[in-house]
Design an enzyme around this catalytic site. Structure first.
Site, PDB file in Angstrom:
ATOM      1  N   MET A   1      17.070 -37.636  -6.431  1.00  0.00           N
ATOM      2  CA  MET A   1      18.384 -37.193  -6.832  1.00  0.00           C
ATOM      3  C   MET A   1      18.307 -36.508  -8.168  1.00  0.00           C
ATOM      4  O   MET A   1      17.451 -36.744  -8.982  1.00  0.00           O
ATOM      5  CB  MET A   1      19.314 -38.399  -6.949  1.00  0.00           C
ATOM      6  CG  MET A   1      20.748 -38.040  -7.193  1.00  0.00           C
ATOM      7  SD  MET A   1      21.599 -39.396  -7.979  1.00  0.00           S
ATOM      8  CE  MET A   1      22.325 -38.500  -9.306  1.00  0.00           C
ATOM      9  N   SER A 284      23.387 -35.853   1.210  1.00  0.00           N
ATOM     10  CA  SER A 284      22.744 -34.761   0.481  1.00  0.00           C
ATOM     11  C   SER A 284      22.236 -35.268  -0.853  1.00  0.00           C
ATOM     12  O   SER A 284      22.754 -36.246  -1.399  1.00  0.00           O
ATOM     13  CB  SER A 284      23.740 -33.622   0.242  1.00  0.00           C
ATOM     14  OG  SER A 284      24.731 -34.016  -0.698  1.00  0.00           O
ATOM     15  N   ASP A 285      21.208 -34.619  -1.383  1.00  0.00           N
ATOM     16  CA  ASP A 285      20.913 -34.812  -2.794  1.00  0.00           C
ATOM     17  C   ASP A 285      22.066 -34.175  -3.579  1.00  0.00           C
ATOM     18  O   ASP A 285      22.876 -33.425  -3.030  1.00  0.00           O
ATOM     19  CB  ASP A 285      19.574 -34.175  -3.151  1.00  0.00           C
ATOM     20  CG  ASP A 285      18.940 -34.808  -4.378  1.00  0.00           C
ATOM     21  OD1 ASP A 285      19.679 -35.373  -5.204  1.00  0.00           O
ATOM     22  OD2 ASP A 285      17.711 -34.738  -4.521  1.00  0.00           O
ATOM     23  N   TRP A 286      22.146 -34.464  -4.854  1.00  0.00           N
ATOM     24  CA  TRP A 286      23.303 -34.074  -5.657  1.00  0.00           C
ATOM     25  C   TRP A 286      23.373 -32.552  -5.803  1.00  0.00           C
ATOM     26  O   TRP A 286      22.477 -31.923  -6.352  1.00  0.00           O
ATOM     27  CB  TRP A 286      23.249 -34.771  -7.006  1.00  0.00           C
ATOM     28  CG  TRP A 286      23.989 -36.068  -7.040  1.00  0.00           C
ATOM     29  CD1 TRP A 286      24.944 -36.425  -7.937  1.00  0.00           C
ATOM     30  CD2 TRP A 286      23.883 -37.176  -6.131  1.00  0.00           C
ATOM     31  NE1 TRP A 286      25.427 -37.682  -7.642  1.00  0.00           N
ATOM     32  CE2 TRP A 286      24.797 -38.168  -6.546  1.00  0.00           C
ATOM     33  CE3 TRP A 286      23.094 -37.423  -5.009  1.00  0.00           C
ATOM     34  CZ2 TRP A 286      24.952 -39.384  -5.882  1.00  0.00           C
ATOM     35  CZ3 TRP A 286      23.251 -38.634  -4.340  1.00  0.00           C
ATOM     36  CH2 TRP A 286      24.164 -39.592  -4.766  1.00  0.00           C
TER      37      TRP A 286
END
Length: 871
Positions: A1, A284-286
């Site tokens: 992340m 999702s990743d950030w």
């Protein structure tokens, strides 16, 4: 992340804007021939495995009674900096669903207090100790639950460590898929035993930091890899994590074979949800999400932190209100939204979070007791945000055990170590003592000053304290003099009996922070020590006749300029010890314990020993292409194939004592066939009414007090009504190629969490007796490698790690029998034509090699002869 830690940094994070239509980013280069991400639709429903059926039953009862806006609200974050945690979902309070708190990171709770800063994954991998992997996971779970965190954003098994310079390799467990798989799976089991949802990340092939994200100038880097390499290397640890029942999977920033991971239907729908049978939710990743409808159709279930990736913090989102609109106008099928919401709630039920789960009691945005409830808002109400709950318990004991047992002895000429208690020590290098500015002076550990206990970025944590090597020497009452400099001091006054301890390090991290010219990946000093560490060793070695080098490092570090100097008698790689860098090192230096760590990667003689495809990809116009032309041959697999002798091989680690491996036996357990038995059919999944709901389910509530920039799932009445009308228009959403709404029975390689359950049947048990043949107590590691039979039609690495076990502490003369196993999957290759795991020679003689390193084997067992030979 990746979470940007300041508003000014965040505003610089400009990237291409993609609407919720089927827009594509400009300037994408063609992917090289042979690397494809074929479409795979629809997203498979969850709930068809028996071990999740009750959680899905409970979740479906709620989803059946939720409004459109309630469903869309729980599938997205409420916006960056819009709550106590790095990620905060929307809630559905009417049906009893609170906001979920998502928080970093893999080695401990990020940006809080009264927590433990555990050694990171790379040190855990170096222990080769499954019991410590599990114990650390349990301790992490206790701390995350104690702070009221629903979702732990760890463990990390991607990057796999293909590139030695990659910035985040240290968050994972080592440069081998099986070592990563055990580390990840046991961490998941430990974390989730405490009722916390674990998140395995980053799916997949996220092998460098630079250019991983879509930005103002170019799309995200495309990792191009073939199908067999995907299955046998990069997907392997994720399969084991799914098999352990992980509740969440985080998608990477990069593209795979030209398709961004956040909207890659082949990756999420086919590989993860269908083949691996993943039952939880995909996040999702950030700010990795770059589309609305396409990402939903491709299998994304949760958007984090909810904002658009172009310019966050202005109340704009690809989902939330836009997802409500997209369901009303028929672009996103109701069926897909229902499955998204059900997957999230099923994970919540699966971990028992519906029963007495604590609310967050900390704030990742501030160390103060009081502060804004929504820091990202222009005007925010304030209140108590930190309750300073101490969750450390006795976890320092686990942290110390990992830090100590990960320490790897690389060289020990003439038994220089262990040191005598009355040795006269001269200590050199700033890495020996804490950062003089303060142990948490740099946000997200974004600097390299003092003792290096972890890399930088979202995978870091604040130290509650840092027990430095100098602290350890003080506590021992050692006879030492410390020169807190990285240059050789002229006044050290060498004496004949002096022992010089030199501390050097090498750092890396996530690329939203640049440290000493390194944008995450190690670009500046390469694989050399930072702060001119090599020169310091050379200069000290020229003046002192007994030199011991202690290294804190994120990964391989070159040693050729000093490793063979006559006065360099011993080298200890202490990896990254977290908060416990002092006493743990003293226990090894002074011989309280014998070192038992082993290298979780290969250390080369020079970077020229790596293939060109391991070089970092630099800037270019268009989409950067990172093509994995080396295929299966990373780390020791590459060195073996090319017959290259590295400085230290994967798995290398010396001891103060010696061990023998004897009395080995091999026994068949499960009869093998070329293909695994046919998978079972999928079980039933929740069934819902798929009619588009009335627009009124998305209307703003009357007299609702909005927080500006906060993300909501409601629409103004006119917007909702117009969206509903559009569902009946002749203009339809342009669905991607290959789109279908018909659920598939699933691939032959699937059938349960992790894949066809027959893949994990034990084919052979191997027992080996390990005896301490030396004069000091110690622990030994038995590493099991498989060699495929000669004459098969598949190209396979010479040997591949498949299992390992560590002994208890053995007194001199004591022995212990270790039991290892080889599964059907361990003896299989991925056949790209049959799209299944195939044993290429059922009656062939597989070599089962056991030893203490990938280049040091003590015995061989044969599957054909059912016998073992020592020597």
């Amino acid at each position: 992340m990746s979470t940007i830690h300041s508003f000014s940094s965040l505003i610089l994070l400009l990237s291409f804007s993609l609407s919720t239509s089927a827009a594509v980013v400009d300037r994408r280069d063609p992917v090289p021939a042979g690397y494809v991400a074929p479409p795979y639709y629809p997203s498979p429903h969850g709930g068809w495995t028996v071990d999740w059926s009750e959680s899905y039953r409970k979740a479906s009862l709620l989803v059946s009674n939720m409004t459109l806006a309630e469903k869309t609200n729980i599938t997205s974050g409420s916006g960056i900096f819009m709550g106590r945690c790095v990620g905060n979902t929307g809630s559905a309070l009417r049906v009893g669903i609170p906001q979920l708190c998502l928080q970093d990171g893999p080695l401990g709770i990020r940006n809080t207090d009264h927590n433990t800063a555990f050694p990171p994954g790379i040190t855990v991998g170096a222990t080769f100790d499954k019991s410590l992997m599990l114990a650390r996971g349990v301790a992490l779970g206790e701390e995350f639950r104690g702070k009221g965190i629903n979702v732990h954003l760890g463990p990390s098994v991607g990057p796999l460590g293909r590139r030695a310079r990659a910035g985040r390799n240290w968050e994972g467990f080592g440069a081998d898929p099986v070592l990563q798989a055990f580390g990840g799976a046991l961490t998941i089991e430990g974390v989730q035993s405490q009722g916390v949802i674990a998140t395995i990340k980053h799916l997949v092939a996220n092998e460098q930091e630079q250019y991983r994200m879509t930005n103002l100038f170019q799309p995200e880097i495309s990792s191009n890899l073939d199908d067999r390499t995907m299955h046998e290397l990069y997907l392997w640890p994720f399969a084991e994590g799914v098999r352990s029942g992980v509740g969440s999977v985080m998608i990477a920033y990069n593209a795979v074979n030209g398709s961004a991971c956040s909207q890659n239907s082949y990756l999420m729908n086919n590989l993860l949800k269908d083949e691996l049978g993943f039952q939880g939710f995909v996040m999702s990743d950030w700010l990795a999400q770059i589309t609305g409808v396409p990402s939903a159709l491709a299998g994304l279930d949760m958007s984090m932190p909810g904002d658009i990736n172009q310019v966050p913090l202005f109340g704009n989102s690809y989902w939330m209100y836009e997802l409500s609109r997209s369901v009303l106008n028929g672009s996103v099928p109701v069926d897909r939204l229902n499955d998204m919401a059900t997957r999230i709630l099923a994970a919540w039920f699966q971990l028992g979070q519906d029963q007495n789960y604590p609310a967050p009691n900390f704030d990742t945005n501030t160390q103060d007791a009081n502060g804004p409830l929504y820091p990202g808002a222009l005007f925010s109400p304030s209140g108590v945000v930190n309750e300073f709950v101490d969750v450390q318990g006795n976890h320092a004991e686990v942290a110390r055990a990992v830090a100590r047992d990960g320490i790897t002895l690389l060289k020990n000429t003439n038994a220089t170590l262990p040191l005598s208690k009355n040795a006269t020590l001269k200590v050199f290098g700033t890495d020996a003592e804490k950062n003089p500015d303060g142990i948490n002076a740099c946000a997200d550990q974004g600097c390299n000053k003092g003792t290096l206990g972890m890399g930088w970025g979202s995978g870091s944590a604040r130290y509650p304290y840092l027990d430095s090597p100098i602290d350890g020497l003080k506590a021992r009452g050692a006879n030492y003099k410390f020169f807190n400099t990285d240059s050789f001091p002229s006044n050290s006054n060498p004496a004949p009996g002096d022992v010089a301890l030199i501390f050097i390090n090498a750092d890396s991290g996530e690329n939203y922070i640049t440290v000493d010219g390194n944008p995450g990946d190690r670009t500046n000093a390469g694989l050399n020590a930072w702060h001119s560490g090599d020169k310091l060793v050379q200069n000290v070695a020229a003046k002192y006749s007994n030199v011991i080098v202690i290294i804190h490092t994120v990964g391989p570090i070159l040693m050729e300029s000093w490793i063979d100097l006559p006065s360099v008698k011993a080298v200890l790689n202490a990896h990254l010890p977290g908060q416990e860098a002092g006493e743990t090192l003293m226990q090894v230096l002074f011989g309280d314990v014998s070192p038992s760590g082993h290298l979780p990667y290969t250390i080369p003689v020079s970077e020229d020993q790596y293939p060109g495809s391991f070089d970092l990809i630099g800037f270019k116009l268009g989409q950067p292409q990172d093509t994995f032309t080396e295929g299966l041959y990373i780390d020791y697999r590459h060195f073996n194939k090319q017959n290259i002798k590295p400085r230290f091989a994967f798995g290398h680690g010396l001891s103060y004592t010696t061990f023998s491996f004897s009395n080995a036996s091999i026994s068949s357990v499960t009869p093998l066939t070329s293909l695994p038995p046919a998978r079972a059919a999928k079980g039933p999944t929740p069934q819902y009414n798929t009619t588009i709901p009335p627009a009124s389910e998305a209307y703003w509530p009357a007299n609702f007090n909005r927080i500006w920039r906060y993300l909501y799932s409601w629409l103004d009445k006119n917007d909702a009504d117009n969206a509903a009308k559009a569902a009946n228009s002749s203009t339809k959403y342009p669905y991607p190629a290959g789109y279908s709404t018909e659920q598939k029975p699933g691939p032959a390689a699937g059938g349960a969490q992790g894949g066809n359950p027959a893949l994990f049947d034990v084919a052979y048990n191997i027992a080996v007796t390990v005896t301490n043949t030396g004069n000091m107590s110690g622990k030994a590691v038995a590493q099991l490698y498989v060699q495929f039979p000669t004459g098969i039609t598949y190209d396979t690495p010479i040997v591949q790690l498949r299992d390992f076990e560590k002994t208890d502490t053995l007194a001199p003369g004591a022995a212990q029998t270790l039991n290892l196993r080889v599964t059907r999957k361990d003896l299989s290759v991925w056949d790209v034509v049959q799209q299944n795991w195939v044993i290429p020679a059922v009656n062939g003689d597989y070599g089962i090699w056991i030893g203490e390193a990938s280049d040091s084997f003590s015995l061989r067992c044969g599957t054909s002869t059912k016998s073992c030979v020592v020597g």
